[in-house]
Design a protein around this motif. Sequence first.
Motif, short mmCIF file in Angstrom:
data_model
loop_
_atom_site.label_atom_id
_atom_site.label_comp_id
_atom_site.label_asym_id
_atom_site.label_seq_id
_atom_site.Cartn_x
_atom_site.Cartn_y
_atom_site.Cartn_z
N ARG A 30 -46.80 -90.73 -68.50
CA ARG A 30 -47.45 -89.39 -66.75
C ARG A 30 -47.75 -88.88 -67.69
O ARG A 30 -48.55 -88.28 -68.99
CB ARG A 30 -45.81 -88.83 -67.08
N LEU A 31 -49.33 -88.31 -66.65
CA LEU A 31 -50.06 -87.33 -66.93
C LEU A 31 -49.74 -85.93 -66.17
O LEU A 31 -49.78 -86.29 -64.91
CB LEU A 31 -51.30 -87.98 -66.87
N ALA A 32 -49.78 -85.38 -66.76
CA ALA A 32 -50.23 -83.84 -65.99
C ALA A 32 -51.22 -82.67 -65.84
O ALA A 32 -51.64 -82.86 -67.10
CB ALA A 32 -49.13 -82.72 -66.50
N LEU A 33 -51.77 -82.70 -64.31
CA LEU A 33 -52.96 -81.96 -64.74
C LEU A 33 -52.12 -80.42 -64.08
O LEU A 33 -51.23 -80.49 -62.65
CB LEU A 33 -54.51 -82.83 -63.62
N ARG A 34 -53.17 -79.34 -64.40
CA ARG A 34 -52.39 -78.28 -63.47
C ARG A 34 -53.69 -77.49 -63.08
O ARG A 34 -54.78 -77.00 -64.13
CB ARG A 34 -52.20 -77.03 -64.86
N PHE A 35 -54.61 -77.09 -61.48
CA PHE A 35 -55.10 -76.53 -61.21
C PHE A 35 -54.63 -74.75 -60.87
O PHE A 35 -53.93 -74.87 -60.14
CB PHE A 35 -55.34 -77.13 -60.32
N GLN A 36 -55.75 -73.94 -60.98
CA GLN A 36 -55.38 -73.24 -59.75
C GLN A 36 -56.42 -73.39 -59.10
O GLN A 36 -56.54 -73.66 -58.46
CB GLN A 36 -56.01 -72.32 -60.93
N ALA A 37 -55.00 -72.54 -57.52
CA ALA A 37 -55.82 -72.60 -56.84
C ALA A 37 -57.51 -72.53 -56.04
O ALA A 37 -58.14 -73.67 -55.83
CB ALA A 37 -55.48 -71.43 -55.33
N GLY A 38 -58.09 -72.29 -56.78
CA GLY A 38 -59.78 -72.01 -56.71
C GLY A 38 -60.01 -73.29 -56.90
O GLY A 38 -60.73 -74.10 -56.26
N ALA A 39 -59.69 -73.83 -58.28
CA ALA A 39 -60.36 -75.54 -58.35
C ALA A 39 -59.87 -75.71 -57.78
O ALA A 39 -60.22 -77.20 -57.83
CB ALA A 39 -59.89 -74.85 -60.31
N LEU A 40 -58.35 -76.02 -57.60
CA LEU A 40 -58.05 -76.81 -56.87
C LEU A 40 -59.04 -77.11 -55.33
O LEU A 40 -59.06 -78.66 -54.46
CB LEU A 40 -56.64 -76.68 -56.93
N ARG A 41 -59.39 -76.34 -54.70
CA ARG A 41 -60.01 -76.38 -53.52
C ARG A 41 -61.70 -76.95 -54.40
O ARG A 41 -62.41 -77.95 -53.24
CB ARG A 41 -60.65 -74.77 -53.03
N ASP A 42 -62.23 -76.38 -54.94
CA ASP A 42 -63.11 -76.87 -55.74
C ASP A 42 -63.80 -78.35 -55.76
O ASP A 42 -64.61 -79.24 -54.81
CB ASP A 42 -63.91 -76.46 -56.39
N PHE A 43 -62.10 -79.10 -56.94
CA PHE A 43 -62.21 -80.22 -56.88
C PHE A 43 -61.71 -81.18 -55.35
O PHE A 43 -62.89 -82.22 -55.49
CB PHE A 43 -60.22 -80.40 -57.94
N LEU A 44 -61.23 -80.66 -54.31
CA LEU A 44 -60.87 -81.14 -52.81
C LEU A 44 -62.26 -81.15 -52.65
O LEU A 44 -63.13 -82.44 -51.94
CB LEU A 44 -59.87 -80.99 -52.51
N ASP A 45 -63.21 -80.89 -52.44
CA ASP A 45 -64.18 -80.13 -51.99
C ASP A 45 -65.20 -81.32 -52.55
O ASP A 45 -65.81 -82.72 -52.10
CB ASP A 45 -65.15 -79.16 -51.87
N LEU A 46 -65.31 -81.76 -53.74
CA LEU A 46 -66.18 -82.64 -54.92
C LEU A 46 -65.29 -83.90 -54.66
O LEU A 46 -66.26 -85.41 -54.16
CB LEU A 46 -65.55 -82.70 -56.01
N ALA A 47 -63.89 -83.90 -53.98
CA ALA A 47 -63.77 -85.33 -53.73
C ALA A 47 -63.82 -86.15 -52.13
O ALA A 47 -64.26 -87.20 -52.66
CB ALA A 47 -62.42 -85.17 -53.95
N VAL A 48 -63.85 -85.10 -51.15
CA VAL A 48 -64.33 -85.22 -49.97
C VAL A 48 -65.94 -86.01 -50.44
O VAL A 48 -66.49 -86.82 -49.93
CB VAL A 48 -64.38 -83.77 -49.40
N GLU A 49 -66.92 -85.42 -50.96
CA GLU A 49 -68.11 -85.66 -51.35
C GLU A 49 -68.12 -87.22 -52.09
O GLU A 49 -68.62 -88.18 -51.51
CB GLU A 49 -68.53 -84.80 -51.78
N ALA A 50 -67.25 -87.25 -52.94
CA ALA A 50 -67.55 -88.47 -53.70
C ALA A 50 -66.36 -89.89 -52.70
O ALA A 50 -67.79 -90.73 -52.75
CB ALA A 50 -66.54 -88.80 -54.97
N LEU A 51 -66.41 -89.40 -51.51
CA LEU A 51 -64.96 -90.24 -50.86
C LEU A 51 -66.20 -90.65 -50.53
O LEU A 51 -66.67 -92.14 -49.75
CB LEU A 51 -63.89 -89.93 -50.35
#
Length: 90
Positions: A39-60
């Motif tokens: 198992r791998l665990a990643l912890r995101f703070q809310a703002g960092a998760l939003r930034d990550f999702l924005d980049l993920a949408v761009e990558a997709l």
Amino acid sequence: MIYSPAVSSLVVIGDGCPIRYHVHCNADTDFYCGGPTDRLALRFQAGALRDFLDLAVEALGEIDARIAREAKRAQDSWHDLTNPQPARAC
């Protein structure tokens, strides 16, 4: 606030890998990938998760564009093979 990750590594999460999440009362969110022994665990703070999702949408979007270009190239190549042009005289 943490501005740099504590660990630098590359982890490949393959298609079909189980992914779960847990939201803590402080809005931090843990994502768990893999099974009980790997198992791998990643912890995101809310703002960092939003930034990550924005980049993920761009990558997709980039992935989808590449897939469309490759499909077009394959279609054009197939068309060229099945519809040869007559040779021109010099």
